[in-house]
Design a protein around this motif. Sequence first.
Motif, short mmCIF file in Angstrom:
data_model
loop_
_atom_site.label_atom_id
_atom_site.label_comp_id
_atom_site.label_asym_id
_atom_site.label_seq_id
_atom_site.Cartn_x
_atom_site.Cartn_y
_atom_site.Cartn_z
N GLN A 41 8.18 -0.94 -14.88
CA GLN A 41 7.31 0.37 -14.38
C GLN A 41 7.52 0.44 -13.05
N ILE A 42 7.83 -0.51 -12.09
CA ILE A 42 8.21 -0.42 -10.80
C ILE A 42 9.60 0.63 -10.65
N TRP A 43 10.48 0.31 -11.68
CA TRP A 43 11.69 1.21 -11.80
C TRP A 43 11.50 2.75 -12.18
N LYS A 44 10.50 2.76 -13.21
CA LYS A 44 10.25 3.96 -13.68
C LYS A 44 9.30 4.95 -12.80
N SER A 45 8.66 3.99 -11.94
CA SER A 45 7.65 4.79 -11.00
C SER A 45 8.33 4.99 -9.79
N ARG A 46 9.20 4.54 -9.42
CA ARG A 46 9.61 4.39 -7.94
C ARG A 46 9.68 5.57 -7.35
N HIS A 47 10.08 6.66 -7.90
CA HIS A 47 9.89 7.92 -7.28
C HIS A 47 8.48 8.50 -6.85
N ASN A 48 7.49 7.85 -7.64
CA ASN A 48 6.40 8.17 -7.14
C ASN A 48 5.54 7.47 -6.09
N GLN A 50 4.89 7.24 -2.51
CA GLN A 50 4.66 8.58 -1.59
C GLN A 50 4.91 7.89 0.06
N TRP A 58 1.90 -1.32 -2.83
CA TRP A 58 2.48 -0.51 -4.02
C TRP A 58 2.88 -1.30 -5.26
N LEU A 62 0.59 -1.77 -8.57
CA LEU A 62 1.08 -1.66 -9.74
C LEU A 62 1.18 -2.77 -10.63
N ASN A 65 -2.40 -3.14 -12.14
CA ASN A 65 -2.56 -1.93 -13.16
C ASN A 65 -2.00 -2.47 -14.38
#
Length: 86
Positions: A41-48, A50, A58, A62, A65
């Motif tokens: 999830q860190i990999w997938k959400s890294r672009h989120n 901000q 962060w 994560l 969660n």
Amino acid sequence: MSSDFYSASILPYAPIIIKICRAYTDTQEDFEDYYQEVCLQIWKSRHNFQGQSEWSTWVYRLSLNVSMTLLKKKECTSANRFRIYS
């Protein structure tokens, strides 16, 4: 996931990720599943990310969660399995 990303962005925070995952699991197998899911999830959400907080904050949030979500799914599955066999 690239090994460079893992080494630079996840590995330094592994102790806190491990602590969180261990707090939400009872078995080594569950721990490994949770840890792997958090990393994914860190990999997938890294672009989120901000930049409104520290990367460590962060990652911590994560990790919490993801672990809470997985625990809820596990509890729900266990409760449903109990109802089916009761």
